[in-house]
Design a protein around this motif. Structure first.
Motif, PDB file in Angstrom:
ATOM      1  N   GLN A  52       4.030 -28.127  27.425  1.00  0.00           N
ATOM      2  CA  GLN A  52       2.844 -27.989  28.273  1.00  0.00           C
ATOM      3  C   GLN A  52       2.527 -29.292  28.978  1.00  0.00           C
ATOM      4  O   GLN A  52       2.520 -30.356  28.368  1.00  0.00           O
ATOM      5  CB  GLN A  52       1.625 -27.543  27.455  1.00  0.00           C
ATOM      6  CG  GLN A  52       0.394 -27.356  28.330  1.00  0.00           C
ATOM      7  CD  GLN A  52      -0.775 -26.748  27.596  1.00  0.00           C
ATOM      8  OE1 GLN A  52      -0.594 -25.885  26.748  1.00  0.00           O
ATOM      9  NE2 GLN A  52      -1.968 -27.217  27.915  1.00  0.00           N
ATOM     10  N   ARG A  53       2.282 -29.178  30.228  1.00  0.00           N
ATOM     11  CA  ARG A  53       1.886 -30.315  31.052  1.00  0.00           C
ATOM     12  C   ARG A  53       0.383 -30.559  30.860  1.00  0.00           C
ATOM     13  O   ARG A  53      -0.387 -29.614  30.678  1.00  0.00           O
ATOM     14  CB  ARG A  53       2.176 -29.928  32.508  1.00  0.00           C
ATOM     15  CG  ARG A  53       2.196 -31.040  33.446  1.00  0.00           C
ATOM     16  CD  ARG A  53       2.671 -30.534  34.801  1.00  0.00           C
ATOM     17  NE  ARG A  53       2.911 -31.708  35.592  1.00  0.00           N
ATOM     18  CZ  ARG A  53       3.724 -31.780  36.597  1.00  0.00           C
ATOM     19  NH1 ARG A  53       4.396 -30.723  36.973  1.00  0.00           N
ATOM     20  NH2 ARG A  53       3.885 -32.892  37.249  1.00  0.00           N
ATOM     21  N   ASP A  54      -0.069 -31.828  30.941  1.00  0.00           N
ATOM     22  CA  ASP A  54      -1.486 -32.147  30.807  1.00  0.00           C
ATOM     23  C   ASP A  54      -2.307 -31.441  31.894  1.00  0.00           C
ATOM     24  O   ASP A  54      -1.850 -31.252  33.018  1.00  0.00           O
ATOM     25  CB  ASP A  54      -1.730 -33.658  30.931  1.00  0.00           C
ATOM     26  CG  ASP A  54      -1.241 -34.418  29.711  1.00  0.00           C
ATOM     27  OD1 ASP A  54      -1.094 -33.803  28.642  1.00  0.00           O
ATOM     28  OD2 ASP A  54      -0.981 -35.632  29.844  1.00  0.00           O
ATOM     29  N   THR A  55      -3.534 -31.085  31.534  1.00  0.00           N
ATOM     30  CA  THR A  55      -4.434 -30.430  32.485  1.00  0.00           C
ATOM     31  C   THR A  55      -4.895 -31.441  33.533  1.00  0.00           C
ATOM     32  O   THR A  55      -5.302 -32.553  33.202  1.00  0.00           O
ATOM     33  CB  THR A  55      -5.649 -29.822  31.764  1.00  0.00           C
ATOM     34  OG1 THR A  55      -5.176 -28.924  30.762  1.00  0.00           O
ATOM     35  CG2 THR A  55      -6.561 -29.103  32.724  1.00  0.00           C
ATOM     36  N   ILE A  56      -4.837 -31.024  34.783  1.00  0.00           N
ATOM     37  CA  ILE A  56      -5.315 -31.839  35.903  1.00  0.00           C
ATOM     38  C   ILE A  56      -6.586 -31.167  36.415  1.00  0.00           C
ATOM     39  O   ILE A  56      -6.596 -29.969  36.692  1.00  0.00           O
ATOM     40  CB  ILE A  56      -4.254 -31.909  37.023  1.00  0.00           C
ATOM     41  CG1 ILE A  56      -2.989 -32.588  36.492  1.00  0.00           C
ATOM     42  CG2 ILE A  56      -4.800 -32.630  38.233  1.00  0.00           C
ATOM     43  CD1 ILE A  56      -1.840 -32.550  37.473  1.00  0.00           C
ATOM     44  N   TRP A  57      -7.657 -31.965  36.552  1.00  0.00           N
ATOM     45  CA  TRP A  57      -8.959 -31.401  36.935  1.00  0.00           C
ATOM     46  C   TRP A  57      -9.292 -31.695  38.387  1.00  0.00           C
ATOM     47  O   TRP A  57      -8.971 -32.751  38.914  1.00  0.00           O
ATOM     48  CB  TRP A  57     -10.059 -31.958  36.034  1.00  0.00           C
ATOM     49  CG  TRP A  57      -9.961 -31.439  34.630  1.00  0.00           C
ATOM     50  CD1 TRP A  57      -9.338 -32.030  33.576  1.00  0.00           C
ATOM     51  CD2 TRP A  57     -10.474 -30.194  34.148  1.00  0.00           C
ATOM     52  NE1 TRP A  57      -9.437 -31.238  32.460  1.00  0.00           N
ATOM     53  CE2 TRP A  57     -10.139 -30.101  32.777  1.00  0.00           C
ATOM     54  CE3 TRP A  57     -11.192 -29.161  34.730  1.00  0.00           C
ATOM     55  CZ2 TRP A  57     -10.500 -29.020  31.991  1.00  0.00           C
ATOM     56  CZ3 TRP A  57     -11.546 -28.071  33.950  1.00  0.00           C
ATOM     57  CH2 TRP A  57     -11.204 -28.008  32.591  1.00  0.00           C
ATOM     58  N   CYS A  58     -10.003 -30.749  38.991  1.00  0.00           N
ATOM     59  CA  CYS A  58     -10.500 -30.897  40.363  1.00  0.00           C
ATOM     60  C   CYS A  58     -11.958 -30.435  40.371  1.00  0.00           C
ATOM     61  O   CYS A  58     -12.299 -29.411  39.778  1.00  0.00           O
ATOM     62  CB  CYS A  58      -9.667 -30.046  41.319  1.00  0.00           C
ATOM     63  SG  CYS A  58     -10.111 -30.267  43.048  1.00  0.00           S
ATOM     64  N   LEU A  59     -12.810 -31.200  41.020  1.00  0.00           N
ATOM     65  CA  LEU A  59     -14.240 -30.901  41.076  1.00  0.00           C
ATOM     66  C   LEU A  59     -14.573 -30.286  42.435  1.00  0.00           C
ATOM     67  O   LEU A  59     -14.191 -30.810  43.476  1.00  0.00           O
ATOM     68  CB  LEU A  59     -15.034 -32.202  40.878  1.00  0.00           C
ATOM     69  CG  LEU A  59     -16.534 -32.091  40.724  1.00  0.00           C
ATOM     70  CD1 LEU A  59     -16.886 -31.336  39.447  1.00  0.00           C
ATOM     71  CD2 LEU A  59     -17.157 -33.479  40.696  1.00  0.00           C
TER      72      LEU A  59
END
Length: 181
Positions: A88-95
């Motif tokens: 699993q790839r790390d979660t990337i967040w967008c606001l």
């Protein structure tokens, strides 16, 4: 709504005006760079500290869950992660922007009183949403407290002799906005 997703970050390409409890279906489309090839991608939505279950993407798109639009005044966070070969790839967040409050359109229309004069109703709405007499008077006082005085040449067309006195201006303002209490 469109989001560009790179190897380690994501950013908005096109935002949408999200409205609380909206019946509109909000679609999010993702533009992944080549580092995401071969990954099965999922999205996590979070608003007001509450995280929704992951949503699997179809053709790099998904619908924002209605549960995310229950609370206005908070930002929607969108997290993207992927799985490839069991890793699993790390979660990337967008606001995104804040979720707007829903407005009842009936509250935008002035109230109608049976047998009432529509002009009076409109003037009442304007009066409720404008400056008070005191605020107007203060603004006028500030504006007219300059030290400039017109020259005393009655033959000068730029300086007409028919300007209103302070008392005449006050009478006109009282006619328009009512007498000061």
């Amino acid at each position: 709504m469109e989001i560009a997703v790179k190897a380690t970050y994501a950013h908005m390409l096109k935002d949408d005006s999200l409205v609380e409890n909206s019946e509109k279906i909000y679609l999010v489309e993702f533009r992944f760079d080549e580092s995401w090839e071969g990954y099965s991608k999922s999205v996590i939505f979070e608003t007001g500290g509450i995280q929704q279950p992951p949503v699997t993407l179809t053709d790099d798109r998904c619908i924002i869950p209605a549960e995310c639009l229950k609370k206005a005044g908070v930002n929607l966070r969108i997290g993207i992660y992927g799985v490839k070969d069991g890793v699993q790839r790390d979660t990337i967040w967008c606001l995104t922007s804040r979720i707007m409050y829903a407005v009842d359109p009936l509250k935008l229309i002035p109230p109608v009183f049976p047998g009432g004069d529509i002009t009076a109703q409109i003037l009442e709405v304007i009066r409720e949403n404008t400056a008070t007499d005191e605020e107007v008077q203060e603004a006028i006082d500030d504006a007219f407290q300059s030290s400039w005085t017109p020259p005393d040449d009655p033959d000068d067309p730029e300086n007409p002799d028919n300007t209103a006195t302070d008392e005449e201006v006050e009478d006109i303002l009282n006619d328009v906005f009512g007498e000061e209490p």
